[in-house]
Design a protein around this motif. Structure first.
Motif: not given
Length: 377
Positions: A162-172
């Motif tokens: 979950a911690s790794a997925a959050l930055p990817a969502l931020l870049m969206l």
């Protein structure tokens, strides 16, 4: 605002990366793996960065960083959930390799972006970025250790995913400024950068310093378990490194201004060598915590300094490529040392790995000292 958003994204991915090393190494031991298998696991983290770091840097130079950061975060998240649904040692190996793949695309891009934000504030910006890394280095191992002890390995892996997925969502939803650069022709080989003496020395010192950081993360759990330290205490010992790193990075720009980047780097390498040499004699969690704190002071400053020096010594338009070459140099040593000493560690424990790393750090300190004298002359 861009600086702090980028630092936040980097903190989240670094929590996943730092925590995964504790989780995967302890999980492997739980599944019956020996020191040699853990050494292979450590090497797999570095395999894709070794092969693709320069290419990742070139892509960030040409096309910017947003989609590389998005891809990197998603890849890390997928890697961490793989052992949850496919438990077994083979899945841990696959997880480590994919984590390295995602991490290299994300962090080469982040380093290039931070360096492009302004030359006047570059040292301060990288110091701020490094403070975020220290926060992640504290949270990641501790969170993983407590999740393992009070829940299980699968819960720890899901938390890190979950911690790794959050930055990817931020870049969206957020578009960072472009780090595209104009300069020399990029058809030339990246290895021609090694003809620049200052850059070549920096790459060597960077490889040795980061090897010290990575091997501590992997072999401290093995050593701690061999002397009867619990998973939560191992996580806290590793987090002592992060506390010291945070402290030294908060004043790094002032230290560099007073003693120069190369002067601070030289002192940090010698201090790290001393701490590593003492590790095999320590058998209490408190003493190991003090050693980890000392390493944090030393290597916590060495890592951002080598990033700054690499960026500063790179030719115009090839900063991402130089940063990728730096990471590739790091991974050569990170792969070679665990594989070379994994068998020895299986037979004799983690002590030979600690002593060998101390020797490497001492030699790198001598090289840094020579570089500093060369600049004065």
């Amino acid at each position: 605002m861009t600086l702090y958003l980028v630092v936040l994204a980097s903190v989240l991915t670094s929590i996943a990366q730092r925590g995964s090393k504790v989780t995967l190494s302890l999980y492997a031991l739980e599944l019956g793996a020996g020191s040699l298998a853990v050494g292979v696991l450590a090497a797999l983290f570095a395999t894709f960065p070794l092969l693709l770091a320069v290419h990742a840097g070139r892509i960030s130079d040409r096309f910017g960083v947003r989609y590389l950061m998005l891809l990197g975060g998603l890849t890390m998240s997928v890697a961490l959930v793989t052992p949850v649904f496919l438990p077994g040692l083979q899945s841990l190996f696959a997880c480590a390799a994919l984590l390295g793949l995602g991490h290299i695309f994300f962090h080469v891009s982040v380093h290039n972006l931070i360096g492009s934000l302004g030359s006047d504030e570059r040292t301060r910006n990288f110091a701020t970025f490094s403070l975020g890394s220290s926060i992640a280095a504290f949270i990641g191992p501790s969170a993983a250790g407590f999740a393992i002890e009070y829940a299980d390995f699968r819960s720890a892996l899901l938390l890190l995913a979950a911690s790794a997925a959050l930055p990817a969502l931020l870049m969206l939803v957020y578009r960072p400024p472009s780090a595209k650069s104009e300069g020399e022709e990029r058809t030339r080989s990246a290895f021609d950068l090694l003809a620049i003496p200052a850059l070549r020395r920096t790459l060597i010192m960077s490889g040795v310093a980061l090897t010290g950081i990575e091997l501590f993360s992997f072999y401290l759990p093995i050593y701690g378990r061999s002397i009867g330290i619990s998973a939560s205490h191992i996580g806290m010992v590793l987090s002592c490194y992060a506390v010291a790193g945070f402290m030294v990075r908060s004043i790094l720009h002032r230290l560099a201004h007073r003693y120069t980047e190369i002067g601070v780097l030289t002192a940090s390498l010698f201090l790290a060598a001393l701490a590593y040499a003492l590790l095999p004699a320590l058998r209490e969690a408190v003493l190991l915590g003090l050693a980890a704190f000392t390493l944090g002071l030393a290597l916590g400053s060495a890592q951002p300094l080598t990033i700054i020096l690499t960026y500063n010594h790179a030719p115009a338009g090839r900063s991402g490529e130089a940063l990728g070459l730096r990471i590739m140099a790091n991974k050569v040593t990170q792969i070679g040392v665990p594989l070379a000493f994994g068998g020895l560690g299986a037979a004799m424990g983690a002590a030979p790995v600690f002593l060998a790393t101390a020797a490497f750090l001492f030699v790198a300190g001598l090289l840094s000292l020579k570089s500093g004298k060369g600049r004065k002359e």
